[in-house]
Design a protein around this motif. Structure first.
Motif, mmCIF file in Angstrom:
data_model
loop_
_atom_site.group_PDB
_atom_site.id
_atom_site.type_symbol
_atom_site.label_atom_id
_atom_site.label_comp_id
_atom_site.label_asym_id
_atom_site.label_seq_id
_atom_site.Cartn_x
_atom_site.Cartn_y
_atom_site.Cartn_z
ATOM 1 N N UNK A 117 11.321 -8.327 -29.378
ATOM 2 C CA UNK A 117 12.312 -8.656 -28.348
ATOM 3 C C UNK A 117 13.671 -8.161 -28.830
ATOM 4 N N UNK A 118 14.390 -7.527 -27.933
ATOM 5 C CA UNK A 118 15.694 -6.977 -28.325
ATOM 6 C C UNK A 118 16.808 -7.533 -27.457
ATOM 7 N N UNK A 119 17.750 -8.246 -28.078
ATOM 8 C CA UNK A 119 18.927 -8.664 -27.307
ATOM 9 C C UNK A 119 19.743 -7.425 -26.945
ATOM 10 N N UNK B 254 11.397 -7.048 -22.358
ATOM 11 C CA UNK B 254 11.649 -7.528 -23.727
ATOM 12 C C UNK B 254 13.043 -7.116 -24.230
ATOM 13 N N UNK B 255 13.756 -6.352 -23.401
ATOM 14 C CA UNK B 255 15.170 -6.092 -23.695
ATOM 15 C C UNK B 255 15.961 -7.082 -22.845
ATOM 16 N N UNK B 256 16.668 -8.011 -23.497
ATOM 17 C CA UNK B 256 17.262 -9.139 -22.753
ATOM 18 C C UNK B 256 18.779 -9.155 -22.843
ATOM 19 N N UNK B 257 19.387 -8.986 -21.712
ATOM 20 C CA UNK B 257 20.847 -8.968 -21.658
ATOM 21 C C UNK B 257 21.419 -10.329 -22.066
ATOM 22 N N UNK B 258 22.308 -10.321 -23.053
ATOM 23 C CA UNK B 258 22.917 -11.561 -23.535
ATOM 24 C C UNK B 258 24.402 -11.645 -23.228
ATOM 25 N N UNK B 259 25.050 -10.492 -23.176
ATOM 26 C CA UNK B 259 26.512 -10.535 -23.034
ATOM 27 C C UNK B 259 27.029 -9.279 -22.357
ATOM 28 N N UNK B 260 28.004 -9.486 -21.475
ATOM 29 C CA UNK B 260 28.743 -8.354 -20.903
ATOM 30 C C UNK B 260 30.185 -8.535 -21.371
ATOM 31 N N UNK B 261 30.734 -7.495 -22.011
ATOM 32 C CA UNK B 261 32.096 -7.631 -22.551
ATOM 33 C C UNK B 261 32.953 -6.423 -22.171
ATOM 34 N N UNK B 262 34.236 -6.608 -22.308
ATOM 35 C CA UNK B 262 35.207 -5.520 -22.137
ATOM 36 C C UNK B 262 35.303 -4.737 -23.471
ATOM 37 N N UNK B 263 35.751 -3.471 -23.401
ATOM 38 C CA UNK B 263 35.843 -2.691 -24.648
ATOM 39 C C UNK B 263 36.848 -3.279 -25.642
ATOM 40 N N UNK B 264 37.899 -3.931 -25.134
ATOM 41 C CA UNK B 264 38.862 -4.544 -26.058
ATOM 42 C C UNK B 264 38.186 -5.680 -26.835
ATOM 43 N N UNK B 265 37.332 -6.441 -26.128
ATOM 44 C CA UNK B 265 36.600 -7.531 -26.782
ATOM 45 C C UNK B 265 35.685 -6.950 -27.857
ATOM 46 N N UNK B 266 35.028 -5.829 -27.542
ATOM 47 C CA UNK B 266 34.153 -5.170 -28.516
ATOM 48 C C UNK B 266 34.931 -4.744 -29.753
#
Ligand code: GLC
Length: 442
Positions: free
Chosen positions: A131-133, A184-196
């Motif tokens: 499983x891949x986050x 099995x690829x499970x989306x955990x977070x959507x972020x802005x590039x500044x947050x990254x």
């Protein structure tokens, strides 16, 4: 020549930001932050990310999508759990084919087709089994109700794909993965590039409190130590490119009025790589029109014909005869100038670029004064983007402005590059959310 000197001296007055003005912009920025946090209608959206700081111990292999413009990257990132990370596999691809075979950025393209295309690229790098986050950096203004839900407010950066505005981009990507049998690829977070960018630095440096992009676009986020929505630390995407508390010059007004969305993203139009070349073009055109600089060409009248890379080349020229400036000016269609005219072009380019650094530093000063009024703690400001990395004198000017504004206390502030932060940061965000002890349990 006398008239050229006077004209350049006037420009210096118009574009320079005095020490008093810097403090004033910092306070106005802080006011706009407070207004945005309490739901006011100011120019800072202060979008909650629902993501806090990483511990540095997050571990395992995570998929990251970095979608910040027309070029997208998907990565398989390995987080070592010791503050270190490594990119195991990557694919970089344009959303618009140069040969015209496809264009997922046009209004004729649909959201599901766009996300199916991205899911297809993810399928090329997911290892078999396990499983891949998944962390998704999506660098457009989004309204978030949780770390994995992000509703696109409006497209920016020339993207017009139909049926995405007002929709949850996290859900759209997850649905596309499931349609391809990749649940099995499970989306955990959507972020802005500044947050990254902030997260990537914070993975190994807990003092990181600000993340920023100084590149084609401009924006900053910061770590709010106790966010009213969760009573916990949370990164807030300020969408600071939209800050409207800086007085525009007549050149800024001309640029803004001729842009796609007049009135929007006013700070971004004064500071980001997308616009610096255009500002220099507008100013030099006004000097040629007034007869201060000789020009026998119409090239300068074409909007956006001066790339910001040219400004970097001009600022990097230290030769006495300004040969590199002459080469760039010839590309713009102006040749055979006197050295003093090349010098004027260099001075104008420097003023526009340094004003960008002054303004950005003033906004960061506003943030720091809000989160740590006495500057008693250490703060790292993590930055990514070509302007920061490549524009001669830019990063030095940011640091000098901090010295100017905070004096001795500026020792507490470190500004540093967070290279590739938006991609690796998506993986870190997903791992901070995914509670499995080891990311890839089967
Ligand atoms: C634009 C986007 C913002 C992003 C910035 C840098 O300003 O609105 O979300 O962070 O560009 O890519």
């Amino acid at each position: 020549m006398e008239r050229l000197y006077t004209a350049v001296a006037r420009l210096e007055k118009e574009l320079a930001i005095s020490a008093i003005l810097l403090q004033d912009i910092a306070s106005r920025f802080q006011e706009a932050m407070n207004e945005g946090l309490t739901g006011g209608s100011g120019s800072l959206r202060m979008l909650p990310s629902f993501i806090g700081s990483p511990t540095g111990q997050e571990q395992g292999q995570v998929i990251a999508v970095d979608f910040g413009g027309t070029n997208v990257r998907v990565l398989l990132v390995e987080l070592a759990g010791t503050g270190r990370s490594r990119i195991v596999a990557r694919r970089a691809f344009p959303l618009k084919d140069k040969l015209g075979h496809y264009d997922y950025t046009a209004v004729s393209a649909s959201g599901p087709a766009l996300f199916d295309f991205i899911a297809g690229k993810i399928s090329e790098i997911v290892p078999a089994g396990g499983i891949y986050p998944l962390g998704h950096t999506f660098s457009f203004p989004c309204r978030q109700q949780g770390g994995d839900q992000a509703v696109l407010i409006s497209w920016t950066k020339e993207i017009k794909t139909a049926g995405v505005e007002g929709r949850d981009v996290g859900q759209m990507l997850q649905a596309a993965l499931e349609n391809r049998g990749l649940d099995r690829v499970r989306l955990q977070a959507v972020i802005n590039d500044t947050t990254g960018t902030l997260l990537t630095a914070a993975y190994s440096d807990p003092a990181t409190t600000i993340g920023a992009i100084c590149g084609t676009g401009h924006n900053s986020c910061y770590l709010e130590s106790c966010h009213p929505l969760t009573n916990r630390p949370m990164i807030v995407n300020m969408e600071s490119g939209n800050f409207d508390g800086v007085q525009q010059t007549k050149y800024d007004i001309l640029l803004d009025q001729a842009s796609e969305k007049p009135g929007a993203q006013r700070l971004e139009k004064m500071v980001s790589g997308q616009y610096l070349g255009e500002l220099v073009r507008i100013i030099i055109s006004s000097l040629t029109a007034a007869g201060h600089i000789a020009s026998g060409s119409e090239s300068l009248s074409v909007p956006y014909s001066l790339p910001t890379e040219d400004i970097s080349a001009i600022l990097g020229d230290t030769s006495p005869g300004l040969e590199a400036v002459a080469v760039v000016a010839a590309r713009w269609g102006i040749t055979q100038l006197k050295v003093c005219e090349y010098k004027a072009i260099q001075t104008i380019s420097r003023l526009v670029a340094m004003r960008s650094a002054w303004l950005v530093a003033a906004t960061w000063a506003g943030v720091l004064t809000k989160i740590d009024p006495g500057l008693v703690r250490q703060h790292t400001i993590a930055v990514d983007g070509a302007l920061y990395e490549k524009m001669p004198g830019y990063s030095e000017q940011l640091a000098n402005t901090m010295m100017e504004m905070f004096g001795d206390k500026a020792k507490q502030i470190t500004i540093r590059l967070s290279k590739d932060g938006s991609g690796i940061g998506a993986a870190i965000a997903a791992a901070t959310v995914y509670k499995g002890k080891y990311c890839n349990e089967r």
